[in-house]
Scaffold this active site. Structure first.
Site, PDB file in Angstrom:
ATOM      1  N   GLY A  64       0.827  -1.200   0.000  1.00 53.61           N
ATOM      2  CA  GLY A  64       0.000   0.000   0.000  1.00 53.61           C
ATOM      3  C   GLY A  64       0.856   1.242   0.000  1.00 53.61           C
ATOM      4  O   GLY A  64       2.083   1.178  -0.127  1.00 53.61           O
TER       5      GLY A  64
ATOM      6  N   LYS B  72       3.053  -4.547   9.018  1.00 51.12           N
ATOM      7  CA  LYS B  72       3.105  -3.491   8.000  1.00 51.12           C
ATOM      8  C   LYS B  72       4.337  -2.633   8.239  1.00 51.12           C
ATOM      9  O   LYS B  72       4.460  -1.954   9.252  1.00 51.12           O
ATOM     10  CB  LYS B  72       1.838  -2.633   8.030  1.00 51.12           C
ATOM     11  CG  LYS B  72       1.793  -1.570   6.956  1.00 51.12           C
ATOM     12  CD  LYS B  72       0.366  -1.093   6.657  1.00 51.12           C
ATOM     13  CE  LYS B  72      -0.260  -0.379   7.808  1.00 51.12           C
ATOM     14  NZ  LYS B  72      -1.569   0.243   7.402  1.00 51.12           N
TER      15      LYS B  72
ATOM     16  N   ASP C 194     -11.086   6.843   4.591  1.00 48.39           N
ATOM     17  CA  ASP C 194     -10.608   6.073   3.441  1.00 48.39           C
ATOM     18  C   ASP C 194     -11.343   4.733   3.364  1.00 48.39           C
ATOM     19  O   ASP C 194     -10.726   3.667   3.269  1.00 48.39           O
ATOM     20  CB  ASP C 194      -9.101   5.851   3.546  1.00 48.39           C
ATOM     21  CG  ASP C 194      -8.479   5.453   2.200  1.00 48.39           C
ATOM     22  OD1 ASP C 194      -9.129   5.671   1.150  1.00 48.39           O
ATOM     23  OD2 ASP C 194      -7.352   4.939   2.196  1.00 48.39           O
TER      24      ASP C 194
END
Length: 818
Positions: free
Chosen positions: A511, A530, A632
């Site tokens: 991402g 992440k 988002d």
């Protein structure tokens, strides 16, 4: 440290367009070259022939036949196209039939020739297509220069140019070019600056060419360029000429890689010239080269950077960073790893976010493309119908300059400054050690006190960790969370072990923040790890926000944050592992020949996933101590666990919502296609912005197609708009996912679509809250379950009665807020 080690080289950066096979020729299917007002054909030095619009009268519709011509004009090196003109006292139209739908150049030539009755220097007029404003209240008042405008627009069947004089004025045109371009001309995606998820849907925009520069070389004429483009010399735009030395090689030595840049992206002479950093009179070895161009406010800009190493003697000698407005665009780029050869063309695409713009100029060495704004305009805030489409007239000029920042097609987008600073340097022997997270915290960030500090008043900046001192093993966040007990702190070595040293085979997603790895901790517990992109300054904000938000949230339908690591200049977040991945993957299915195909979700499963997501968002808006707006919401941020339980994820853009105000005034951020148009226009974020995005998700779940698909006809590009139009016409079934269309009960579908449509109301005040959306979805699920329990008869009439009964007569479930 010898001089050679710190010698700075700036290789070519040019913006061009478009890619076709190397050495291949391109023959446009549509090629209209019109010399307006001329009585005969006109041949240009580049070999192209322009026809007279008198010979092609079918193209022109006007009530007047007014022309003018001269033998010469006081402009040096001008084309013969500017010796004639067509004049329009009233509205006039040029129409061109399109043999193949796709993008087309529109090139317009203007010069105010003398006429006994009309003063062309006083003319004020607009030029539009059916969908895009090219020029609004345009004037060509300078008889000492010609005006050339160049656009890229999508056309199918017919392309019309409308010339509309201002009241009491006239319009005119000297020449028109309408030329089709390759389908691959404009990409659908580009890297966002500041860094965030890649910009999508670019191919649905109209573009205007602002600048096209040949760095380090002379002007490249349209005769040389296979797409008839002119590349200007960069000399008038070079902001630091005393520090620049031009380098030129034989164009024949330039090569094009297979599947990459081609001669149609830029001709050989463009890649064969470059700028090298000279021995300027400065004590700072890391000074930058930059080029400054002026831009209009009100638009995002597409930027294409072109590189070609024409100075190195061997591979792997150069590593460089590229900055746009002090935001890093490319970090640690070694062209050798991209091209595996010297003298080989390479390019990269970016879209500059208006939130990064500050002063109306762009310091770049690129061709800059302006995107149409909310009014469908490439010149101002008036639509093709002449109506004002910008912020309300009562707004102050300051507010007008900052309103409506964003990317979304058909909405208002405001622009300003771009700064591109490119630094080349010889690769030091210990470059791997220097390529740490803090390596991009350069002196140009000195204004950010949280990252840099001065020592003794000198200009030398001391690099620091993200939140604490460089001397500390970890940043200040670790001690904060330890004291608060809000999350587990992971040593970097533990996460290295969990991911086999961040093995690429462990990557399960990528991402804007960075890559996501699957790992194992505590003897076998699977987690999602992440790891932040070390080149992203924006990532720091998202890192902090994600921790701050998720540390105070716990809900069955929100992805749980287990802990974090900020050791060794890293930004790493550790989450619970969601084995079934993002909802989007399950909607679009598996790729062909996938050894592990993804099974199709049933309608009931899709409803349950939507209900779970709605519960998570409802909790965010109302269940937290202070309301939280996700900002988002999209199908890639809805993850599914092993039981297909939906959980909302990715809180890097989230905002606390002060309920007493009802909104948060903030720069527009989000994902193309899901963004709330009211938030986009007003820059006022509310929980109803999430509701709008969720409405888009609902139609995506129903239809299983991308929310923006520029390959489709224009009316079908935007899924939400297209679905609502079909629903109003009673034809929505035509775009429902064919895998489930026959399994949905009439009542369930009606209630589901009703909920989606209400979410997509133009104004937030007209949209329901997430609690109401949740209630409608639960009702749709009960209608579906009731329908499935009915013993459907083979008698069609009986079946219809039972379906109608389930849709209309069943008792509604209790409202979740009652």
């Amino acid at each position: 440290m010898g001089e050679e080690r710190y010698r700075h080289l700036l290789l070519l950066l040019i913006v061009s367009l478009f890619f076709i096979k190397t050495h291949s020729s391109f023959t446009p299917s549509d090629n209209y070259l019109i010399n307006c007002g001329s009585s005969a054909e006109t041949k240009l030095p580049d070999g192209r022939t322009f026809k007279s619009d008198q010979q092609s009268v079918s193209f022109l519709q006007t009530e007047e036949d007014i022309k003018t011509s001269v033998d010469t004009i006081p402009v040096s090196d001008t084309l013969p196209l500017y010796l004639t003109a067509r004049i329009f006292p009233g509205k006039a139209t040029y129409s061109f039939y399109i043999s193949r739908p796709g993008r087309h150049w529109i090139r317009l030539h203007f010069y105010p020739l003398p006429h006994p009755l009309y003063n062309l220097t006083d003319s004020v007029f607009s030029v539009t297509t059916d969908t895009t404003v090219l020029l609004h209240d345009f004037s060509a008042t300078n008889p000492s220069s010609v005006v050339f405008k160049e656009y890229l627009v999508y056309a199918s069947e017919k392309l019309s140019l409308y010339f509309k004089p201002h009241k009491g004025s006239i319009a005119f045109i000297n020449a028109v070019e309408i030329i089709s371009v390759p389908d691959e001309l404009v990409p659908d995606s580009a890297s966002s600056v500041p860094q965030s998820p890649d910009f999508k849907g670019l191919s649905s925009f109209s573009l205007q060419v602002s600048h096209r520069l040949n760095i380090g070389g002379d002007q490249v004429s349209s005769k040389i360029d296979p797409l008839s483009r002119t590349w200007l010399s960069d000399k008038p735009y070079n902001s630091f000429p005393e520090g620049t030395r031009n380098v030129t090689v034989d164009p024949k030595t330039i090569t094009y890689p297979e599947g990459g840049a081609t001669e149609l992206i830029a001709p050989n002479p463009v890649y064969a010239s470059a700028a090298e950093m000279a021995d300027a009179q400065t004590s700072e070895p890391n000074f930058n080269l930059s080029w400054s161009v002026s831009v209009d406010s009100g638009h995002d800009y597409f930027i294409r950077l072109h590189f070609c190493d024409v100075v190195s003697k061997s591979l792997n000698e150069l590593v460089f960073n590229v900055f746009i407005n002090k935001f890093i665009a490319i970090s640690g780029l070694d062209l050798s790893t991209k091209t595996n050869a010297l003298g080989t063309a390479y390019y990269a695409d970016f879209v500059l976010n208006a939130s990064a713009i500050t002063n109306g100029s762009i310091l770049v060495q690129v061709e800059i493309m302006k995107l149409n704004n909310a009014a469908g305009s490439l010149d101002g805030l008036f639509g093709v119908d002449g109506k004002y489409r910008g912020p309300s007239i009562g707004m102050s000029s300051k507010k007008l300059a900052i309103a409506g920042i964003g990317f979304v097609m058909g909405l208002t987008a405001f622009f300003g400054v771009v700064v591109l600073l490119v630094r080349w340097q010889r690769r030091p022997k210990d470059w791997q050690k220097q390529n740490s997270f803090s390596s991009w915290l350069l002196p140009l960030h000195a204004g950010h006190s949280s990252f840099m500090s001065s020592k003794g008043g000198s200009t030398t900046s001391r690099k620091m960790s993200i939140f604490g001192s460089k001397k500390s093993k970890s940043n200040g966040f670790s001690s904060f969370f330890s004291n608060q007990g809000l999350g587990r702190y992971f040593p970097f070595t533990e996460l290295q072990t969990a991911t086999q040293n961040f093995d690429e085979k462990s990557v399960i997603g990528v991402g804007g923040f960075g890559k996501v790895y699957i790992g194992e901790i505590d003897g076998g517990t699977q987690v999602a790890i992440k790891r932040g992109n070390q080149s992203s300054e924006q990532g720091i904000n998202e890192f902090q926000t994600e921790i701050q938000m998720l540390s105070k949230l716990r809900h069955r339908h929100l992805v749980s944050l287990i802990g974090f690591c900020d050791e060794n200049k890293e930004m790493i977040l550790v989450y619970e592992y969601m084995s079934n991945g993002p909802l989007r993957d399950h909607l679009y299915g598996s790729k062909e020949n996938d050894p592990n195909p993804i099974p199709t979700l049933s309608w009931k499963q899709r409803l349950e996933i939507c209900i779970g997501s709605a519960r998570g968002l409802h909790y965010l808006h109302t269940g937290a101590a202070q309301g939280i707006i996700h900002r988002d919401v999209k199908t890639t941020n809805i993850l599914l666990d092993e039981n297909l339980v939906a959980k909302v994820s990715d809180f890097g853009l989230s905002k606390d919502a002060p309920m007493e105000q009802g909104h948060v005034s903030t720069a527009v951020k989000g994902s193309f296609g899901y963004l709330d148009p009211e938030y986009f226009r007003r820059q006022q974020l509310t929980d109803k912005s999430d509701v709008y995005s969720f409405g888009v998700v609902l139609f995506e779940v129903l239809c299983a197609r991308p929310v923006i698909n520029p390959q489709l006809p224009r009316e079908q590009v935007n899924l939400a708009e297209y679905a609502m139009n079909l629903h109003r016409k009673g034809k929505l079934e035509t775009i429902i996912d064919p895998k489930i269309v026959g399994t949905i009960s009439k009542g369930s579908l009606r209630k589901f679509v009703e909920a989606a449509e209400k979410c997509l109301a133009e104004y937030g005040v007209d949209r329901p809250g997430m609690g109401d959306v949740l209630w409608n979805l639960e009702y749709a699920l009960q209608l579906q379950e009731a329908s499935a329990q009915v013993d459907l008869s083979e008698d069609e009439s009986t079946m219809n009665i039972q379906v109608d009964f389930s849709g209309e007569e069943m008792q509604s479930p209790p409202h979740p807020l009652l």
